[in-house]
Design an enzyme around this catalytic site. Structure first.
Site, PDB file in Angstrom:
ATOM      1  N   ASP A  68       0.811  -1.229   0.000  1.00 20.93           N
ATOM      2  CA  ASP A  68       0.000   0.000   0.000  1.00 20.93           C
ATOM      3  C   ASP A  68       0.838   1.270   0.000  1.00 20.93           C
ATOM      4  O   ASP A  68       0.421   2.309   0.518  1.00 20.93           O
ATOM      5  CB  ASP A  68      -0.959   0.009   1.219  1.00 20.93           C
ATOM      6  CG  ASP A  68      -1.890  -1.186   1.196  1.00 20.93           C
ATOM      7  OD1 ASP A  68      -2.224  -1.655   0.097  1.00 20.93           O
ATOM      8  OD2 ASP A  68      -2.281  -1.644   2.285  1.00 20.93           O
TER       9      ASP A  68
ATOM     10  N   GLN B 247       1.952  -5.973  -3.289  1.00 20.53           N
ATOM     11  CA  GLN B 247       2.395  -6.100  -1.893  1.00 20.53           C
ATOM     12  C   GLN B 247       3.702  -5.310  -1.694  1.00 20.53           C
ATOM     13  O   GLN B 247       3.871  -4.291  -2.332  1.00 20.53           O
ATOM     14  CB  GLN B 247       2.565  -7.580  -1.480  1.00 20.53           C
ATOM     15  CG  GLN B 247       1.239  -8.356  -1.404  1.00 20.53           C
ATOM     16  CD  GLN B 247       0.691  -8.783  -2.749  1.00 20.53           C
ATOM     17  OE1 GLN B 247       1.360  -9.466  -3.505  1.00 20.53           O
ATOM     18  NE2 GLN B 247      -0.538  -8.418  -3.056  1.00 20.53           N
TER      19      GLN B 247
ATOM     20  N   LYS C 155       1.825   2.208  -5.147  1.00 18.41           N
ATOM     21  CA  LYS C 155       2.381   1.670  -6.405  1.00 18.41           C
ATOM     22  C   LYS C 155       1.490   1.998  -7.604  1.00 18.41           C
ATOM     23  O   LYS C 155       1.977   2.420  -8.660  1.00 18.41           O
ATOM     24  CB  LYS C 155       2.552   0.142  -6.284  1.00 18.41           C
ATOM     25  CG  LYS C 155       3.522  -0.274  -5.186  1.00 18.41           C
ATOM     26  CD  LYS C 155       3.559  -1.766  -4.989  1.00 18.41           C
ATOM     27  CE  LYS C 155       2.316  -2.346  -4.362  1.00 18.41           C
ATOM     28  NZ  LYS C 155       2.089  -1.985  -2.946  1.00 18.41           N
TER      29      LYS C 155
ATOM     30  N   GLY D 139      -4.623  -4.065  -3.889  1.00 15.25           N
ATOM     31  CA  GLY D 139      -5.596  -3.009  -4.159  1.00 15.25           C
ATOM     32  C   GLY D 139      -4.788  -1.778  -4.506  1.00 15.25           C
ATOM     33  O   GLY D 139      -4.163  -1.189  -3.627  1.00 15.25           O
ATOM     34  N   HIS D 140      -4.726  -1.444  -5.783  1.00 17.31           N
ATOM     35  CA  HIS D 140      -3.893  -0.336  -6.242  1.00 17.31           C
ATOM     36  C   HIS D 140      -4.794   0.826  -6.656  1.00 17.31           C
ATOM     37  O   HIS D 140      -5.584   0.703  -7.587  1.00 17.31           O
ATOM     38  CB  HIS D 140      -3.003  -0.784  -7.411  1.00 17.31           C
ATOM     39  CG  HIS D 140      -1.995  -1.824  -7.009  1.00 17.31           C
ATOM     40  ND1 HIS D 140      -1.063  -2.356  -7.869  1.00 17.31           N
ATOM     41  CD2 HIS D 140      -1.748  -2.407  -5.798  1.00 17.31           C
ATOM     42  CE1 HIS D 140      -0.306  -3.234  -7.211  1.00 17.31           C
ATOM     43  NE2 HIS D 140      -0.711  -3.281  -5.972  1.00 17.31           N
TER      44      HIS D 140
HETATM   45  P1  GDP Z   1      -0.762   0.477  -3.567  1.00 16.53           P
HETATM   46  O1  GDP Z   1      -1.397  -0.798  -3.138  1.00 16.53           O
HETATM   47  O2  GDP Z   1       0.713   0.492  -3.333  1.00 16.53           O
HETATM   48  O3  GDP Z   1      -1.097   0.860  -4.984  1.00 16.53           O
HETATM   49  O4  GDP Z   1      -1.370   1.611  -2.618  1.00 16.53           O
HETATM   50  P2  GDP Z   1      -2.923   1.749  -2.157  1.00 16.53           P
HETATM   51  O5  GDP Z   1      -3.723   2.235  -3.287  1.00 16.53           O
HETATM   52  O6  GDP Z   1      -3.386   0.509  -1.477  1.00 16.53           O
HETATM   53  O7  GDP Z   1      -2.782   2.824  -1.004  1.00 16.53           O
HETATM   54  C1  GDP Z   1      -2.278   4.091  -1.240  1.00 16.53           C
HETATM   55  C2  GDP Z   1      -3.352   5.114  -0.805  1.00 16.53           C
HETATM   56  O8  GDP Z   1      -2.760   6.367  -0.679  1.00 16.53           O
HETATM   57  C3  GDP Z   1      -4.440   5.282  -1.852  1.00 16.53           C
HETATM   58  O9  GDP Z   1      -5.639   5.610  -1.210  1.00 16.53           O
HETATM   59  C4  GDP Z   1      -3.929   6.460  -2.691  1.00 16.53           C
HETATM   60  O10 GDP Z   1      -4.984   7.166  -3.328  1.00 16.53           O
HETATM   61  C5  GDP Z   1      -3.272   7.297  -1.632  1.00 16.53           C
HETATM   62  N1  GDP Z   1      -2.123   8.097  -2.063  1.00 16.53           N
HETATM   63  C6  GDP Z   1      -1.162   7.789  -2.970  1.00 16.53           C
HETATM   64  N2  GDP Z   1      -0.201   8.728  -2.977  1.00 16.53           N
HETATM   65  C7  GDP Z   1      -0.560   9.641  -2.071  1.00 16.53           C
HETATM   66  C8  GDP Z   1       0.042  10.853  -1.592  1.00 16.53           C
HETATM   67  O11 GDP Z   1       1.132  11.257  -2.001  1.00 16.53           O
HETATM   68  N3  GDP Z   1      -0.620  11.527  -0.616  1.00 16.53           N
HETATM   69  C9  GDP Z   1      -1.812  11.109  -0.111  1.00 16.53           C
HETATM   70  N4  GDP Z   1      -2.382  11.841   0.847  1.00 16.53           N
HETATM   71  N5  GDP Z   1      -2.418   9.978  -0.532  1.00 16.53           N
HETATM   72  C10 GDP Z   1      -1.788   9.255  -1.487  1.00 16.53           C
HETATM   73  P1  IMO Z   2      -0.932  -4.075  -2.327  1.00 17.14           P
HETATM   74  O1  IMO Z   2      -0.473  -4.619  -3.655  1.00 17.14           O
HETATM   75  C1  IMO Z   2      -0.978  -4.606   2.008  1.00 17.14           C
HETATM   76  C2  IMO Z   2      -1.088  -8.740   3.481  1.00 17.14           C
HETATM   77  C3  IMO Z   2      -2.344  -9.213   4.190  1.00 17.14           C
HETATM   78  C4  IMO Z   2      -1.744 -10.238   5.133  1.00 17.14           C
HETATM   79  C5  IMO Z   2      -0.633 -10.865   4.301  1.00 17.14           C
HETATM   80  C6  IMO Z   2      -1.023 -12.177   3.616  1.00 17.14           C
HETATM   81  O2  IMO Z   2      -2.222  -3.342  -2.384  1.00 17.14           O
HETATM   82  O3  IMO Z   2       0.159  -3.328  -1.649  1.00 17.14           O
HETATM   83  P2  IMO Z   2      -2.562 -12.787   1.535  1.00 17.14           P
HETATM   84  O4  IMO Z   2      -4.006 -12.519   1.279  1.00 17.14           O
HETATM   85  O5  IMO Z   2      -1.636 -12.211   0.515  1.00 17.14           O
HETATM   86  O6  IMO Z   2      -2.267 -14.230   1.792  1.00 17.14           O
HETATM   87  O7  IMO Z   2      -2.257 -12.028   2.930  1.00 17.14           O
HETATM   88  O8  IMO Z   2      -0.289  -9.907   3.311  1.00 17.14           O
HETATM   89  N1  IMO Z   2      -1.323  -8.172   2.130  1.00 17.14           N
HETATM   90  C7  IMO Z   2      -1.249  -6.874   1.837  1.00 17.14           C
HETATM   91  N2  IMO Z   2      -1.035  -5.799   2.631  1.00 17.14           N
HETATM   92  N3  IMO Z   2      -1.095  -4.444   0.671  1.00 17.14           N
HETATM   93  C8  IMO Z   2      -1.283  -5.506  -0.131  1.00 17.14           C
HETATM   94  O9  IMO Z   2      -1.278  -5.404  -1.482  1.00 17.14           O
HETATM   95  C9  IMO Z   2      -1.406  -6.787   0.434  1.00 17.14           C
HETATM   96  N4  IMO Z   2      -1.606  -8.028  -0.058  1.00 17.14           N
HETATM   97  C10 IMO Z   2      -1.535  -8.872   0.981  1.00 17.14           C
HETATM   98  O10 IMO Z   2      -2.977  -8.159   4.866  1.00 17.14           O
HETATM   99  O11 IMO Z   2      -1.136  -9.575   6.219  1.00 17.14           O
HETATM  100 MG    MG Z   3      -2.911  -1.510  -1.857  1.00 22.73          MG
END
Ligand code: GDP
Ligand code: IMO
Ligand code: MG
Length: 423
Positions: free
Chosen positions: A13, A221, A16, A40-41
């Site tokens: 998270d 991840q 990416k 979840g991107h």
């Molecule tokens: P990913 O899984 O690595 O793609 O990241 P996620 O989407 O799960 O989580 C990143 C969260 O931070 C999302 O809700 C984005 O919209 C938000 N986000 C990304 N970059 C920034 C930033 O620079 N500032 C803030 N405040 N939010 C951001």
């Molecule tokens: P993105 O790509 C954050 C965590 C789960 C759990 C562990 C194992 O959005 O960064 P799984 O379902 O993969 O067997 O769970 O990994 N986990 C993540 N945490 N971001 C993710 O993906 C994750 N995908 C799995 O919460 O601790």
């Molecule tokens: Mg994510």
């Protein structure tokens, strides 16, 4: 041409999806190499927000080809829901999204097994996303998996065999379930999937490279969730590190060019497992609220803490990171001071490396730095950066011995600042 890789350096998270979308115009192809709908991107642009789970984050930029590689595990039912919602908002996928025949399918019974194994672990549960990731990779490694390519040949027999095997395990675990709805949606997903190009992605990517095309690999991840190098057993079941791009796409190691390592200006984790810099106080809660730290897919509250440079140094080393990307620095805009963990104290002894055992005896050693107390969310260039922020960036670059190339100051595509570091 080289293949560049963008991957998470923390516990996932990091942002990416946002940055892959921003960088896509520089590439011909974007490819996912591991993970599945546990990801979840999130992407935001033109007032719209999208959350991608299996589809690469290059899908919104023009007519770029996006590839789901052999290292990915795919749930046809979730894929159908994701792809249909994109199609409904006007994005044509069928010609541009290619799926490796060697990618493994997540079966409905894999999801049930995920739940059953978690229940059996009780308090020691991993806190998985419940998407069947572990059981699907288990079947892959034990040579019992079902692949996308199987859809085209003798599929019913292959599916039934795997299902029977899984049901025997579920029975053994006394796990009660009803497969009817799950299976119905899954087979609808299989029919839907058949409309896409099934490819030999290793050939496709290497042919593209031979023709001078460029590829960006999108990790899912983060390094601390890697099956080998993460905080085992509280990890996911794939290699999230750079080497995973080689095995997950069929790219030779000497083809890898830039490795973009992405991290938050602080740190989060969702699910169980060690997190040395976790904050249980008001500061942690403030970071969570300002940063909206709730899972993009599951809605689970993310645990929050200060940046951990011991863990980040380890991630930079394992991945051979060439450029760093710092996200969500705007979340710290209102803080007077911020902390960074530069070492761990283990049983009274200070260490600066990431140890085998991360347990309750690991105590973070912090330095405290002045923060900038300026709203950075509308800044367009590094010329506008406040002095304290520049000092924080320089401090991190020194600690991690790697330049920070991009700084993100908000969730929108436009809130991204490329720094003037030399290439
Ligand atoms: P990913 O899984 O690595 O793609 O990241 P996620 O989407 O799960 O989580 C990143 C969260 O931070 C999302 O809700 C984005 O919209 C938000 N986000 C990304 N970059 C920034 C930033 O620079 N500032 C803030 N405040 N939010 C951001
Ligand atoms: P993105 O790509 C954050 C965590 C789960 C759990 C562990 C194992 O959005 O960064 P799984 O379902 O993969 O067997 O769970 O990994 N986990 C993540 N945490 N971001 C993710 O993906 C994750 N995908 C799995 O919460 O601790
Ligand atoms: Mg994510």
């Amino acid at each position: 041409m080289k293949v560049d890789v963008l991957l998470g350096l923390q516990w996932g998270d990091e942002g990416k999806g946002k940055v892959v979308d921003v960088l896509t115009p520089n590439y011909d192809v974007v490819a996912r190499f591991q993970g599945g709908p546990n990801a979840g991107h999130t992407l935001e642009f033109e007032g719209q927000k999208y959350v991608l789970r299996s589809i690469p984050s290059g899908i919104f930029q023009g007519d770029k080809v996006n590839i789901i590689g052999n290292g990915v595990v795919l749930d046809p039912a979730l894929f159908k829901a994701e792809a249909e919602s994109l199609e409904a908002s006007g994005h044509n996928l069928k010609e541009r999204l290619h799926i490796s025949k060697k990618a493994h399918l997540i079966l409905p019974t894999h999801r049930l097994l995920d739940a059953a194994y978690e229940a059996a672990k009780g308090d020691a549960k991993v806190g998985t996303t419940g998407k069947g990731i572990g059981p699907t990779y288990t079947d892959k490694i034990s040579r019992n998996g079902v692949r996308v390519g199987d859809i085209l040949h003798n599929f019913d027999a292959i599916y039934s065999q795997a299902k029977a095997r899984h049901e025997a395990i579920l029975k053994n675990l006394n796990f009660e379930y009803d497969l009817t709805q799950l299976e119905k949606e899954w087979f609808e997903g299989i029919e839907y999937l058949k409309q896409f190009h099934f490819v030999d992605s290793e050939h496709e990517i290497n042919n593209l490279l031979r023709d001078g095309k460029s590829v960006l690999c999108e990790g899912a991840q983060g390094t601390m969730l890697d099956i080998d190098f993460g905080s085992y057993p509280f990890v996911t079941s794939s290699n999230t590190v750079c080497a995973g791009a080689c095995t997950g796409l069929g790219v030779a190691p000497n083809r890898i060019g830039e490795v973009f390592g992405i991290f938050k200006a602080y740190c989060t984790r969702v699910g169980s497992g060690p997190f040395p810099t976790e904050l249980f106080d008001e500061t942690g809660e403030t970071i969570c609220q300002i940063g909206h730290e709730y899972g993009a897919v599951t809605g689970r509250k993310r645990r929050c803490g200060w940046i951990d440079l011991v863990a980040l140094r380890y991630s930079v080393m394992i991945n051979g990171v060439t450029k760093l990307i710092m996200m969500k620095s705007d979340v710290l805009d209102t803080f007077e001071t911020i902390k960074a963990c530069v070492a761990y104290k283990v049983n009274g002894e200070e260490i600066d490396y990431f140890p085998y055992d991360i347990n309750e005896n690991v105590e973070p050693v912090y330095v405290e730095l002045p923060a900038w107390q300026v709203d950075m969310t509308k800044m367009q260039s590094e010329d506008e950066f406040p002095e304290e922020f520049n000092a924080y960036v320089s401090f991190l670059e020194e600690q991690l011995e790697t330049p920070i190339k991009i700084v993100s100051v908000g969730p929108d595509r436009d809130q991204t600042i490329i720094r003037y570091t030399e290439d």
